[in-house]
Design an enzyme around this catalytic site. Structure first.
Site, PDB file in Angstrom:
ATOM      1  N   GLY A 111      10.092   1.028  -0.647  1.00 27.96           N
ATOM      2  CA  GLY A 111      10.114   0.754  -2.042  1.00 27.96           C
ATOM      3  C   GLY A 111      10.348  -0.460  -2.514  1.00 27.96           C
ATOM      4  O   GLY A 111      10.640  -1.070  -3.696  1.00 27.96           O
ATOM      5  N   LYS A 113       7.433  -2.419  -3.669  1.00 23.30           N
ATOM      6  CA  LYS A 113       6.735  -2.567  -4.518  1.00 23.30           C
ATOM      7  C   LYS A 113       7.028  -1.829  -5.724  1.00 23.30           C
ATOM      8  O   LYS A 113       7.203  -2.285  -6.757  1.00 23.30           O
ATOM      9  CB  LYS A 113       5.269  -2.292  -4.334  1.00 23.30           C
ATOM     10  CG  LYS A 113       4.658  -2.631  -2.933  1.00 23.30           C
ATOM     11  CD  LYS A 113       4.090  -4.139  -3.132  1.00 23.30           C
ATOM     12  CE  LYS A 113       3.441  -4.360  -1.984  1.00 23.30           C
ATOM     13  NZ  LYS A 113       4.301  -4.263  -0.549  1.00 23.30           N
ATOM     14  N   ASP A 158       0.930  14.571  -0.780  1.00 22.10           N
ATOM     15  CA  ASP A 158      -0.508  13.995  -0.179  1.00 22.10           C
ATOM     16  C   ASP A 158      -1.356  13.437  -1.350  1.00 22.10           C
ATOM     17  O   ASP A 158      -1.329  14.113  -2.228  1.00 22.10           O
ATOM     18  CB  ASP A 158      -1.139  15.223   0.621  1.00 22.10           C
ATOM     19  CG  ASP A 158      -2.128  14.414   1.353  1.00 22.10           C
ATOM     20  OD1 ASP A 158      -1.952  14.303   2.616  1.00 22.10           O
ATOM     21  OD2 ASP A 158      -3.342  14.289   0.617  1.00 22.10           O
ATOM     22  N   CYS A 228      -1.132  -5.326   4.626  1.00 21.97           N
ATOM     23  CA  CYS A 228      -0.909  -6.383   5.406  1.00 21.97           C
ATOM     24  C   CYS A 228      -1.285  -6.354   6.584  1.00 21.97           C
ATOM     25  O   CYS A 228      -1.158  -6.592   7.640  1.00 21.97           O
ATOM     26  CB  CYS A 228       0.855  -6.015   5.466  1.00 21.97           C
ATOM     27  SG  CYS A 228       1.190  -4.609   6.291  1.00 21.97           S
TER      28      CYS A 228
HETATM   29  N1  SAM Z   1       4.757  -0.216  -0.611  1.00 20.43           N
HETATM   30  C1  SAM Z   1       5.669  -0.203   0.271  1.00 20.43           C
HETATM   31  C2  SAM Z   1       6.797  -1.186   0.076  1.00 20.43           C
HETATM   32  O1  SAM Z   1       6.271  -2.014  -0.608  1.00 20.43           O
HETATM   33  O2  SAM Z   1       7.877  -1.055   0.283  1.00 20.43           O
HETATM   34  C3  SAM Z   1       5.189   0.040   1.762  1.00 20.43           C
HETATM   35  C4  SAM Z   1       4.269   1.007   1.959  1.00 20.43           C
HETATM   36  S1  SAM Z   1       3.650   0.899   3.570  1.00 20.43           S
HETATM   37  C5  SAM Z   1       2.490  -0.432   3.604  1.00 20.43           C
HETATM   38  C6  SAM Z   1       2.305   2.207   3.440  1.00 20.43           C
HETATM   39  C7  SAM Z   1       3.000   3.601   3.023  1.00 20.43           C
HETATM   40  O3  SAM Z   1       1.857   4.742   3.184  1.00 20.43           O
HETATM   41  C8  SAM Z   1       4.090   4.253   4.192  1.00 20.43           C
HETATM   42  O4  SAM Z   1       5.324   4.298   3.675  1.00 20.43           O
HETATM   43  C9  SAM Z   1       3.521   5.208   4.795  1.00 20.43           C
HETATM   44  O5  SAM Z   1       4.441   6.205   5.220  1.00 20.43           O
HETATM   45  C10 SAM Z   1       2.485   5.767   3.796  1.00 20.43           C
HETATM   46  N2  SAM Z   1       1.299   6.587   4.322  1.00 20.43           N
HETATM   47  C11 SAM Z   1       0.982   6.732   5.680  1.00 20.43           C
HETATM   48  N3  SAM Z   1      -0.083   7.484   5.625  1.00 20.43           N
HETATM   49  C12 SAM Z   1      -0.523   7.814   4.625  1.00 20.43           C
HETATM   50  C13 SAM Z   1      -1.291   8.708   3.975  1.00 20.43           C
HETATM   51  N4  SAM Z   1      -2.312   9.272   4.658  1.00 20.43           N
HETATM   52  N5  SAM Z   1      -1.494   8.838   2.671  1.00 20.43           N
HETATM   53  C14 SAM Z   1      -0.697   8.100   1.611  1.00 20.43           C
HETATM   54  N6  SAM Z   1       0.178   7.424   2.213  1.00 20.43           N
HETATM   55  C15 SAM Z   1       0.504   7.241   3.532  1.00 20.43           C
END
Ligand code: SAM
Length: 452
Positions: A111, A113, A158, A228
């Site tokens: 959360g 962003k 999804d 990242c």
């Molecule tokens: N935006 C978040 C923040 O600022 O706190 C961090 C996000 S993290 C970099 C990426 C997110 O993408 C994770 O929560 C992960 O569970 C989700 N994710 C994993 N596989 C995914 C997929 N196939 N499609 C969409 N999201 C996915």
């Protein structure tokens, strides 16, 4: 820490990175930063200096024990890595936030962003914070509930499910799951899990996520893409992939030289990228790029709207209005909860609710059980709570007992539901029964660890 040679070579060849300075930065302490909540800005710790690319965030001189600060639990601030707050620049430089907007944060947990975006949007706008992995939804929900904005809801879908909403979002933030090399310094296990195979796996997944999501962005809508990772395959090459697959215009952002951000260009389409390296910026490794979508989608999928909302009764309406300032709000029944949202977002909330799996609506107010109105735990964090609701201000030690769900005493409390506050910031509900106090802080949120 031995940074993989493949990363070092790529950074040297593509961006002329000073390798010894980059490696040295990985032996240094990770900066700690917090972003204040504009709805209730407060923090129990002293600040160092401001994070320069964000309006409300500060570095701290050292890492405190956030768990022991009741203001952290009141949602007064969010502990967030500084580089990723650059999303604020991307948003404010590309979007007119005075208008009502529908914004998607597609990969939202935990959360960081989303709390930032919610603070940049007005009350009539709507932020949809989506997280596909169900086990990561509770932490997102807790963080968004604490933040207390009335303009955000949570879905658990999804990316391909967003094809049900073609041409729908004004802004889309895709903070994609990635190989995580930018977090080598911060997360001990990130380096162990790094491999070239995983970079390739992540880049294919990013392609799939973006391809699934892009049709849901409106014509002239803004895409903010970030990772990242240091790998070109997940960053500049992904921007080239996007430009080949969709009609997108790359957007150049303004940055200040003192920020130390490295501007890059992709090989084929010369898109603009913004890289954060820990030896040049005070933060972790991060990449961001922005685009405007040029064309609209042809397909308009017309699904039958399934009605998940029912009308609230006159008794429920009266009960709700004792707790919350109802100005400009619409109320509905969503399963057992009485919920609400700004009248300006009614159309969008209805459309999203009929297309996606909802985990949280903008406002959850409570339930009427017989004559008793049971306020929802999320409601405790709202600034719109009526002045007539009883509040009891407590000190930090009682606050921590409450947050641990340990027994606590309040000699002067009147009977019924009331809010516990710390330094006037709401922590949660309790009910005084006269002979005992019921703690309504959700068990799944309670502090489990004793940290000294
Ligand atoms: N935006 C978040 C923040 O600022 O706190 C961090 C996000 S993290 C970099 C990426 C997110 O993408 C994770 O929560 C992960 O569970 C989700 N994710 C994993 N596989 C995914 C997929 N196939 N499609 C969409 N999201 C996915």
């Amino acid at each position: 820490m031995k940074i993989p040679t493949q990363i070092i070579n790529q950074l040297k060849e593509n961006f002329s990175v000073d390798v010894s300075a980059f490696e040295l930065s990985h032996t240094q302490i990770v900066p700690v930063s917090v972003r204040l909540n504009p709805l209730k800005p407060a923090c129990g710790f002293g600040f160092d200096k401001q994070v320069p690319w964000t309006s409300n965030a500060y570095y701290l001189p050292e890492r405190p024990i956030f768990t022991n600060d009741p203001l952290f639990h009141a949602g007064c601030y969010y502990v967030q890595e500084a580089s990723s707050m650059f999303v604020e620049q991307a948003f404010t430089q590309t979007v007119d936030a005075s208008k009502p907007l529908i914004v998607l944060d597609a990969c939202a947990a935990p959360g960081g962003k989303s709390t930032l975006l919610a603070s940049l949007l007005n009350e009539e706008s709507l932020l949809v914070s989506n997280e596909v992995i169900s086990t990561r939804v509770p932490v997102l929900t807790h963080n968004m509930a604490k933040w207390g904005s009335i303009n955000s809801m949570i879905t658990n879908n999804d990316p391909q499910d967003f094809s049900r909403l073609p041409n729908f979002f004004d802004v889309m933030v895709v903070d994609a799951p990635c190989s995580g090399s930018g977090l080598f310094r911060k997360q001990d296990d990130a380096i162990e899990h790094w491999s070239e195979e995983n970079v390739n796996h992540c880049s294919l997944r990013q392609q799939r996520i973006l391809t699934d999501l892009l049709p849901a962005l409106k014509q002239d809508g803004i895409l903010i893409y970030s990772t990242c990772s240091y790998s070109v395959e997940e960053n500049e090459n992904m921007c080239d992939y996007l430009c080949e697959k969709f009609s997108l215009e790359p957007i150049k952002l303004k940055t200040s030289p003192e920020w130390g951000i490295t501007e890059t260009q992709s090989e084929k389409h010369k898109t603009f990228g913004y890289r954060f390296f820990p030896h040049l910026t005070q933060g972790e490794g991060f990449f961001l790029a922005c685009f405007k979508k040029i064309t609209a989608e042809e397909n308009t999928v017309n699904r039958n709207q399934h009605k998940l909302f029912t009308k609230i009764s006159a008794d429920e309406d009266a009960a709700v209005k004792k707790f919350i300032n109802a100005y400009n709000l619409d109320f509905v029944k969503f399963y057992d909860d009485i919920c609400g949202f700004h009248k300006g977002s009614t159309y969008a909330v209805n459309k999203i609710t009929s297309a996606l799996k909802i985990k949280k609506l903008p406002l959850h107010i409570g339930q009427l059980k017989g004559k008793d109105f049971i306020p929802h735990p999320y409601l405790a964090y709202q600034n719109r709570i009526n002045n007539g609701v009883t509040k009891v201000d407590i000190d930090a030690s009682v606050a921590l007992q409450y947050l641990r769900k340990q027994p606590f005493l309040l000699p002067d409390a009147t009977k019924g539901f009331a809010l516990l506050t710390y330094k006037d910031f709401n922590l949660g509900w309790f009910k005084n029964l006269g002979n005992r106090i019921n703690n309504y802080y959700p068990a799944e949120w309670r502090i489990l660890k004793e940290i000294f």
